[in-house]
Design a protein around this motif. Structure first.
Motif, mmCIF file in Angstrom:
data_model
loop_
_atom_site.group_PDB
_atom_site.id
_atom_site.type_symbol
_atom_site.label_atom_id
_atom_site.label_comp_id
_atom_site.label_asym_id
_atom_site.label_seq_id
_atom_site.Cartn_x
_atom_site.Cartn_y
_atom_site.Cartn_z
ATOM 1 N N GLN A 132 5.602 5.370 4.327
ATOM 2 C CA GLN A 132 6.921 4.510 3.812
ATOM 3 C C GLN A 132 7.032 5.111 2.507
ATOM 4 O OE1 GLN A 132 7.217 0.634 4.776
ATOM 5 N NE2 GLN A 132 8.177 0.953 6.586
ATOM 6 N N ASP A 133 8.455 5.513 2.162
ATOM 7 C CA ASP A 133 8.746 5.666 0.860
ATOM 8 C C ASP A 133 9.156 4.429 0.063
ATOM 9 O OD1 ASP A 133 11.471 5.532 1.374
ATOM 10 O OD2 ASP A 133 11.993 7.558 1.233
ATOM 11 N N ALA A 134 9.602 4.375 -1.255
ATOM 12 C CA ALA A 134 10.046 3.308 -1.839
ATOM 13 C C ALA A 134 11.389 2.415 -1.286
ATOM 14 C CB ALA A 134 10.322 3.508 -3.197
ATOM 15 N N GLN A 135 12.005 3.582 -0.327
ATOM 16 C CA GLN A 135 13.341 2.996 0.166
ATOM 17 C C GLN A 135 13.147 2.479 1.581
ATOM 18 O OE1 GLN A 135 13.253 6.116 -1.567
ATOM 19 N NE2 GLN A 135 14.085 4.848 -3.326
ATOM 20 N N GLY A 136 11.692 2.610 1.997
ATOM 21 C CA GLY A 136 11.314 2.131 3.505
ATOM 22 C C GLY A 136 11.546 3.201 4.396
ATOM 23 N N ALA A 137 12.006 4.389 4.092
ATOM 24 C CA ALA A 137 12.100 5.578 4.963
ATOM 25 C C ALA A 137 10.807 5.786 5.460
ATOM 26 C CB ALA A 137 12.874 6.703 4.424
#
Length: 172
Positions: A132-137
């Motif tokens: 997961q990236d910082a945006q939750g993607a």
């Protein structure tokens, strides 16, 4: 004719995009995976570990591991608490941008539990890592992990022993 239906074409294209493995597009996960291997197991053994060095191009979090070889895949931490070695599942593992995080015997590692069959030395096991990236993607990285009895030469830090197995983890 079915081929001229725009909805069918769109569905087919979307399906092809969603099922394309990350190995075909390594940039999809923004992670480099090096030195991956899984420890061979024996009949009756219910769990084994897998190990890899991960380097993310951007801050990511490893949040899942899946393999068809086991019912359960987890991210684990093994560490000393006093004079007792403890192992526990983690809900995720931070991967700072540009820093290599090593999952190795005796420390952070991937754990495969409820093995469906023994992992035989000389074979490969498919493993999917979920990030997961910082945006939750979410993104995925699909690997073919070689199965070995011991770490590849230079793949295990000095002083670290084998991956501890619960009772029943050794051949009788």
């Amino acid at each position: 004719m079915m081929l001229k239906n725009p909805m069918w074409i769109a569905a087919a294209l979307l399906s092809a995009v969603l099922t394309t493995p990350a190995m075909a597009h390594p940039e999809a996960a923004h992670v480099a995976a090096e030195g991956a291997w899984a420890r061979a197991s024996v009949a009756g053994q219910q769990a084994t570990g897998a190990f890899v060095r991960l380097t993310a191009k951007e801050p990511l979090r490893l949040v899942g591991v899946r393999t068809p070889a086991a019912a359960v895949g987890e991210i684990h931490e093994m560490k000393m608490e006093g004079d007792v070695m403890r192992m526990r599942a983690l809900d995720g593992l931070d991967l700072p941008a540009g820093q290599t995080v090593e999952l190795k015997p005796g420390g952070l590692h991937l754990m495969f539990q409820q093995l469906k069959a023994p992992l035989q030395e000389g074979t490969q096991v498919p493993v999917t890592l979920v990030f997961q990236d910082a945006q939750g993607a979410e993104s995925r990285l699909h690997l073919k992990v070689p199965v070995q009895r011991m770490a590849p030469k230079g793949g295990e830090a000095a002083g670290h022993g084998g991956h501890a197995m619960p009772a029943g983890g050794h051949q009788h």
